[in-house]
Design a protein around this motif. Structure first.
Motif, PDB file in Angstrom:
ATOM      1  N   LYS A 190      44.767  36.229  36.525  1.00 24.02           N
ATOM      2  CA  LYS A 190      43.968  36.501  36.042  1.00 24.02           C
ATOM      3  C   LYS A 190      43.714  35.563  34.957  1.00 24.02           C
ATOM      4  O   LYS A 190      44.493  34.291  34.058  1.00 24.02           O
ATOM      5  CB  LYS A 190      45.118  37.342  35.183  1.00 24.02           C
ATOM      6  CG  LYS A 190      44.652  39.190  36.218  1.00 24.02           C
ATOM      7  CD  LYS A 190      44.832  39.754  34.936  1.00 24.02           C
ATOM      8  CE  LYS A 190      45.408  41.846  35.628  1.00 24.02           C
ATOM      9  NZ  LYS A 190      45.985  42.668  34.617  1.00 24.02           N
ATOM     10  N   PHE A 222      38.673  43.320  38.675  1.00 25.12           N
ATOM     11  CA  PHE A 222      38.494  43.449  37.123  1.00 25.12           C
ATOM     12  C   PHE A 222      38.081  44.846  36.410  1.00 25.12           C
ATOM     13  O   PHE A 222      37.767  46.045  36.717  1.00 25.12           O
ATOM     14  CB  PHE A 222      36.868  42.644  36.789  1.00 25.12           C
ATOM     15  CG  PHE A 222      35.840  43.261  37.028  1.00 25.12           C
ATOM     16  CD1 PHE A 222      34.663  44.120  36.186  1.00 25.12           C
ATOM     17  CD2 PHE A 222      34.941  43.282  38.139  1.00 25.12           C
ATOM     18  CE1 PHE A 222      33.671  44.278  36.641  1.00 25.12           C
ATOM     19  CE2 PHE A 222      34.378  44.554  38.938  1.00 25.12           C
ATOM     20  CZ  PHE A 222      33.102  45.227  37.846  1.00 25.12           C
ATOM     21  N   LEU A 233      38.378  39.478  32.704  1.00 22.76           N
ATOM     22  CA  LEU A 233      39.288  38.461  33.217  1.00 22.76           C
ATOM     23  C   LEU A 233      38.952  39.109  34.459  1.00 22.76           C
ATOM     24  O   LEU A 233      38.988  40.230  35.151  1.00 22.76           O
ATOM     25  CB  LEU A 233      40.584  39.306  32.989  1.00 22.76           C
ATOM     26  CG  LEU A 233      41.299  38.999  31.376  1.00 22.76           C
ATOM     27  CD1 LEU A 233      42.072  39.052  31.072  1.00 22.76           C
ATOM     28  CD2 LEU A 233      41.080  37.078  31.655  1.00 22.76           C
ATOM     29  N   TRP A 235      40.551  38.898  38.836  1.00 26.03           N
ATOM     30  CA  TRP A 235      42.003  38.565  39.706  1.00 26.03           C
ATOM     31  C   TRP A 235      41.587  38.654  41.343  1.00 26.03           C
ATOM     32  O   TRP A 235      41.132  39.711  41.678  1.00 26.03           O
ATOM     33  CB  TRP A 235      42.906  38.997  39.356  1.00 26.03           C
ATOM     34  CG  TRP A 235      43.524  40.538  39.122  1.00 26.03           C
ATOM     35  CD1 TRP A 235      43.410  41.339  39.782  1.00 26.03           C
ATOM     36  CD2 TRP A 235      42.034  41.351  37.767  1.00 26.03           C
ATOM     37  NE1 TRP A 235      43.750  42.852  39.612  1.00 26.03           N
ATOM     38  CE2 TRP A 235      42.988  43.185  38.297  1.00 26.03           C
ATOM     39  CE3 TRP A 235      42.013  40.854  36.997  1.00 26.03           C
ATOM     40  CZ2 TRP A 235      42.627  43.610  37.788  1.00 26.03           C
ATOM     41  CZ3 TRP A 235      41.567  42.255  35.743  1.00 26.03           C
ATOM     42  CH2 TRP A 235      42.029  43.746  36.245  1.00 26.03           C
TER      43      TRP A 235
END
Length: 237
Positions: A190, A222, A233, A235
């Motif tokens: 992240k 997100f 953030l 990922w």
């Protein structure tokens, strides 16, 4: 006809584009998700207004009779369980007592599991008697045709803004696979959106575009409550 039954029929285009009418049971075999409206589309629930269409990621034109329905169309396009869908592809006709009715449900979708689903946009002012009659007729057809019925509310606020931004990246044309993989690799952990895009080794503007495209594909995740322009953030899925 059984007492209380409405004997609903559905008007739609056949595979040759000709207008036809089918019984509720016969609608089970009709690929309505591939059809355009049976006649000229109408504004949302009879209102006057501009008719819009959503160019879906499957390259089909989805008719929308209002901005509210267009927003739901975008959400359907983003839904991984929806394979294809169309707007207003069938007009239901029925009689209840002495009253005659006709109504076009908002969308018909083909789902990943092979089932067919009718999607109705929740009305902004609740379900009055007219709406209750429409839904009763729709449920009668759905039972006979083997359809699902799904009610959808309209997204608002940050979630809607994020979805509309990502929708601009739904057509993944001309993507460099190596650049795409580099962007994915940058988010194995992240990290903020713009930080990861900058660390990918891909030119920054291209990297951000790739991030948005991968978000639309759900390959990058997100927090939907965070506005995308602020760099939430991100990922890998």
């Amino acid at each position: 006809m059984n007492r209380g039954m409405r004997n609903v029929s559905g008007w739609h285009l056949d595979e040759w584009g000709e207008l036809t009418a089918s019984s509720a049971a016969a609608l089970a075999g009709v690929a309505l998700e591939e059809r355009q409206p049976p006649t000229d589309p109408v504004a949302y629930h009879g209102r006057q207004g501009k008719i819009t269409a959503w160019p879906s990621s499957s390259r089909s034109k989805v008719v929308c009779g209002s901005l509210r329905r267009l927003r739901v169309a975008v959400e359907l396009d983003f839904d991984p369980e929806v394979i294809r869908f169309s707007g207003e592809p069938v007009e239901l006709h029925w009689q209840s007592g002495r009253a005659k009715y006709r109504w076009r449900p908002d969308f018909v979708a083909r789902m990943r599991d092979g089932s067919r689903c009718v999607v109705v946009v929740q009305p902004p002012r609740g379900f009055g008697p007219r709406w209750q009659e429409r839904l009763a007729a729709l449920n009668e057809v759905a039972h006979a045709a083997g359809w699902q019925v799904q009610m959808r509310s309209v997204l608002e606020g940050t979630q809607l803004e994020n979805l509309m931004r990502l929708a601009d990246y739904r057509f993944a044309d001309g993507v460099d696979p190596k650049q795409e993989q580099a962007v994915l690799d940058a988010f194995r952990r992240k990290r903020p959106l713009f930080e990861g895009a900058g660390a990918s080794g891909v030119p920054e503007l291209t990297a951000v575009d790739l991030v948005y495209g991968l978000m639309w594909q759900r390959r990058l995740l997100f927090d939907w409550e965070q506005p995308l322009p602020r760099g939430p953030l991100v990922w890998t899925a």
